[in-house]
Design a protein around this motif. Sequence first.
Motif, PDB file in Angstrom:
ATOM      1  N   GLY A 136       0.805  -1.219   0.000  1.00 38.70           N
ATOM      2  CA  GLY A 136       0.000   0.000   0.000  1.00 38.70           C
ATOM      3  C   GLY A 136       0.838   1.269   0.000  1.00 38.70           C
ATOM      4  N   ILE A 137       2.070   1.170  -0.493  1.00 44.02           N
ATOM      5  CA  ILE A 137       2.968   2.334  -0.549  1.00 44.02           C
ATOM      6  C   ILE A 137       2.900   2.925  -1.948  1.00 44.02           C
ATOM      7  CG2 ILE A 137       5.364   3.103  -0.386  1.00 44.02           C
ATOM      8  CD1 ILE A 137       5.845   0.737   1.528  1.00 44.02           C
ATOM      9  N   ASP A 141       2.631   9.359  -1.859  1.00 45.51           N
ATOM     10  CA  ASP A 141       2.493   9.446  -0.403  1.00 45.51           C
ATOM     11  C   ASP A 141       3.824   9.696   0.303  1.00 45.51           C
ATOM     12  OD1 ASP A 141      -0.224   9.004  -0.587  1.00 45.51           O
ATOM     13  OD2 ASP A 141      -0.077   6.849  -0.196  1.00 45.51           O
ATOM     14  N   LEU A 142       4.939   9.722  -0.429  1.00 38.33           N
ATOM     15  CA  LEU A 142       6.252   9.887   0.189  1.00 38.33           C
ATOM     16  C   LEU A 142       6.363  11.164   1.035  1.00 38.33           C
ATOM     17  CD1 LEU A 142       8.692   8.482  -2.503  1.00 38.33           C
ATOM     18  CD2 LEU A 142       7.912   7.403  -0.396  1.00 38.33           C
ATOM     19  N   PRO A 143       5.831  12.316   0.588  1.00 40.69           N
ATOM     20  CA  PRO A 143       5.896  13.502   1.460  1.00 40.69           C
ATOM     21  C   PRO A 143       5.173  13.295   2.798  1.00 40.69           C
ATOM     22  CG  PRO A 143       5.377  14.165  -0.787  1.00 40.69           C
ATOM     23  CD  PRO A 143       5.316  12.661  -0.747  1.00 40.69           C
ATOM     24  N   LYS A 144       4.079  12.508   2.772  1.00 36.70           N
ATOM     25  CA  LYS A 144       3.350  12.214   4.005  1.00 36.70           C
ATOM     26  C   LYS A 144       4.223  11.368   4.943  1.00 36.70           C
ATOM     27  CE  LYS A 144       0.268   9.001   4.248  1.00 36.70           C
ATOM     28  NZ  LYS A 144      -0.844   8.120   3.987  1.00 36.70           N
ATOM     29  N   ASN A 148       5.561  12.353   8.626  1.00 30.48           N
ATOM     30  CA  ASN A 148       5.367  11.486   9.792  1.00 30.48           C
ATOM     31  C   ASN A 148       6.690  11.192  10.489  1.00 30.48           C
ATOM     32  OD1 ASN A 148       2.622  11.407   9.434  1.00 30.48           O
ATOM     33  ND2 ASN A 148       2.631   9.457   8.354  1.00 30.48           N
ATOM     34  N   LEU A 149       7.754  10.999   9.704  1.00 28.15           N
ATOM     35  CA  LEU A 149       9.084  10.782  10.285  1.00 28.15           C
ATOM     36  C   LEU A 149       9.505  12.006  11.092  1.00 28.15           C
ATOM     37  CD1 LEU A 149      11.779   9.234  10.600  1.00 28.15           C
ATOM     38  CD2 LEU A 149      12.493  10.259   8.422  1.00 28.15           C
ATOM     39  N   GLU A 150       9.342  13.194  10.511  1.00 28.13           N
ATOM     40  CA  GLU A 150       9.721  14.432  11.208  1.00 28.13           C
ATOM     41  C   GLU A 150       8.894  14.619  12.484  1.00 28.13           C
ATOM     42  OE1 GLU A 150      12.402  16.131  10.446  1.00 28.13           O
ATOM     43  OE2 GLU A 150      12.740  14.979   8.630  1.00 28.13           O
ATOM     44  N   LEU A 151       7.598  14.282  12.434  1.00 23.92           N
ATOM     45  CA  LEU A 151       6.753  14.406  13.626  1.00 23.92           C
ATOM     46  C   LEU A 151       7.162  13.414  14.715  1.00 23.92           C
ATOM     47  CD1 LEU A 151       3.200  14.996  12.095  1.00 23.92           C
ATOM     48  CD2 LEU A 151       4.602  16.646  13.358  1.00 23.92           C
TER      49      LEU A 151
END
Length: 195
Positions: A136-137, A141-144, A148-151
Amino acid sequence: MLKGVFTEIKNKFQAAVDILRKEKITLDPEDPAAVKQYANVMKTIRQKADMFSESQRIKYDIENETKEIPDARAYLLKLKDIRTRRGLTDELGAEAMMFEALEKVEKDIKKPLLRSDKKGMDLLVAEFEKGNKKLGIRKEDLPKYEENLELSIAKAQLDELKSDALEAMESQKKKEEFKDEEMPDVKSLDIRNFM
């Protein structure tokens, strides 16, 4: 040359401090709004100080550490090493799927896959895309995922800041002159007052 490096570091540090003096940071890692605000402040600092985000650092590491690797298997092993070193987990099992895809392609071409083999690499990329679809990748969606990584990094850093503040307040409270004073709520602290 050394003076130039020192001046650059000093300027980056000063840019960070200037931003931290203006922005309120709430030490509440459980509040999504506080985490997002902190992540935005850190993003602003990185932009002003011309520093990499975590995902940019990872991309930089991949580009620099893999440019001399001729075969796909060693490349994937290096990616695994970088992921492990950065403390990233593979919750989806994508890494295993990538190695399975490589095995399939190497079996089809009947030799180890070299990165210079355009036809073989196209087959591998097609297999990766099948795996991504299964997981499901999607590329869009990579910016999302990056956000999420940064958050998650921001949440971990806020957690650490909160625990450091609590530890400092506890040690302060043990001192005789502060025994009668009530400890403030960590969330009410304003980092701007301590700079």
